[in-house]
Design a protein around this motif. Structure first.
Motif, PDB file in Angstrom:
ATOM      1  N   LYS A 105       0.842  -1.200   0.000  1.00 50.86           N
ATOM      2  CA  LYS A 105       0.000   0.000   0.000  1.00 50.86           C
ATOM      3  C   LYS A 105       0.874   1.246   0.000  1.00 50.86           C
ATOM      4  O   LYS A 105       0.590   2.225  -0.720  1.00 50.86           O
ATOM      5  N   ARG A 108       2.299   1.664  -3.436  1.00 53.44           N
ATOM      6  CA  ARG A 108       1.250   2.115  -4.346  1.00 53.44           C
ATOM      7  C   ARG A 108       0.958   3.611  -4.117  1.00 53.44           C
ATOM      8  O   ARG A 108       0.835   4.392  -5.065  1.00 53.44           O
ATOM      9  N   ASP A 109       0.886   3.987  -2.853  1.00 56.81           N
ATOM     10  CA  ASP A 109       0.649   5.394  -2.530  1.00 56.81           C
ATOM     11  C   ASP A 109       1.800   6.270  -3.032  1.00 56.81           C
ATOM     12  O   ASP A 109       1.575   7.393  -3.538  1.00 56.81           O
ATOM     13  N   ARG A 111       3.747   5.613  -5.619  1.00 57.30           N
ATOM     14  CA  ARG A 111       3.635   5.711  -7.085  1.00 57.30           C
ATOM     15  C   ARG A 111       2.535   6.709  -7.469  1.00 57.30           C
ATOM     16  O   ARG A 111       2.704   7.516  -8.389  1.00 57.30           O
ATOM     17  N   TYR A 112       1.437   6.633  -6.742  1.00 55.27           N
ATOM     18  CA  TYR A 112       0.325   7.534  -7.014  1.00 55.27           C
ATOM     19  C   TYR A 112       0.766   8.981  -6.779  1.00 55.27           C
ATOM     20  O   TYR A 112       0.498   9.886  -7.590  1.00 55.27           O
ATOM     21  N   ALA A 113       1.464   9.199  -5.677  1.00 56.06           N
ATOM     22  CA  ALA A 113       1.937  10.552  -5.363  1.00 56.06           C
ATOM     23  C   ALA A 113       2.936  11.022  -6.412  1.00 56.06           C
ATOM     24  O   ALA A 113       2.925  12.194  -6.822  1.00 56.06           O
ATOM     25  N   ARG A 115       3.076  10.096  -9.573  1.00 54.91           N
ATOM     26  CA  ARG A 115       2.338  10.376 -10.804  1.00 54.91           C
ATOM     27  C   ARG A 115       1.641  11.735 -10.691  1.00 54.91           C
ATOM     28  O   ARG A 115       1.650  12.524 -11.642  1.00 54.91           O
ATOM     29  N   LYS A 116       1.046  12.021  -9.565  1.00 57.59           N
ATOM     30  CA  LYS A 116       0.396  13.301  -9.352  1.00 57.59           C
ATOM     31  C   LYS A 116       1.395  14.423  -9.422  1.00 57.59           C
ATOM     32  O   LYS A 116       1.111  15.492  -9.969  1.00 57.59           O
TER      33      LYS A 116
END
Length: 120
Positions: A105, A108-109, A111-113, A115-116
């Motif tokens: 998690k 994943r968080d 990677r998400y951050a 990308r943002k």
């Protein structure tokens, strides 16, 4: 040599056989009068032997029972120890899985951050 008694061969042979029988009869056991106490003593001894045999069997059975009980207790303790080890292993595995999920998690968080952050 002259035979003064005028005995023949057969007479001497029978005399010799009779003497041999008489000699053997001396060594034969004489029939004894039966002792009335003998049977009572024999029965008493037989009863004592049976009682001793019963006591010995009871002692052996008690020893076997004690050994079986000790073995059962040992097996139960061994089973409980194995269950404790298994429970400990399950808890450790669950913890590792939980950490792995949390790490996944977090990754994943991240990677998400990332990308943002790139999109801005």
């Amino acid at each position: 040599m002259r035979d003064l008694k005028q005995t023949g061969f057969t007479d001497r042979l029978t005399a010799q056989q009779e003497a041999k029988k008489a000699l053997l009869a001396k060594f034969k056991p004489k029939p004894a009068a039966p002792d009335p106490e003998f049977d009572k003593l024999a029965e008493k001894r037989a009863a004592e032997r049976e009682e001793a045999k019963r006591r010995l069997e009871a002692e052996k059975a008690e020893i076997r029972r004690q050994k079986a009980q000790k073995e059962a207790e040992r097996l139960e303790a061994e089973r409980l120890a194995q269950e404790a080890i298994d429970a400990e292993k399950r808890a450790a595995r669950k913890e590792r899985k939980q950490l792995t999920k949390e790490e996944q998690k977090a990754a994943r968080d991240a990677r998400y951050a990332a990308r943002k952050a790139r999109q801005r």
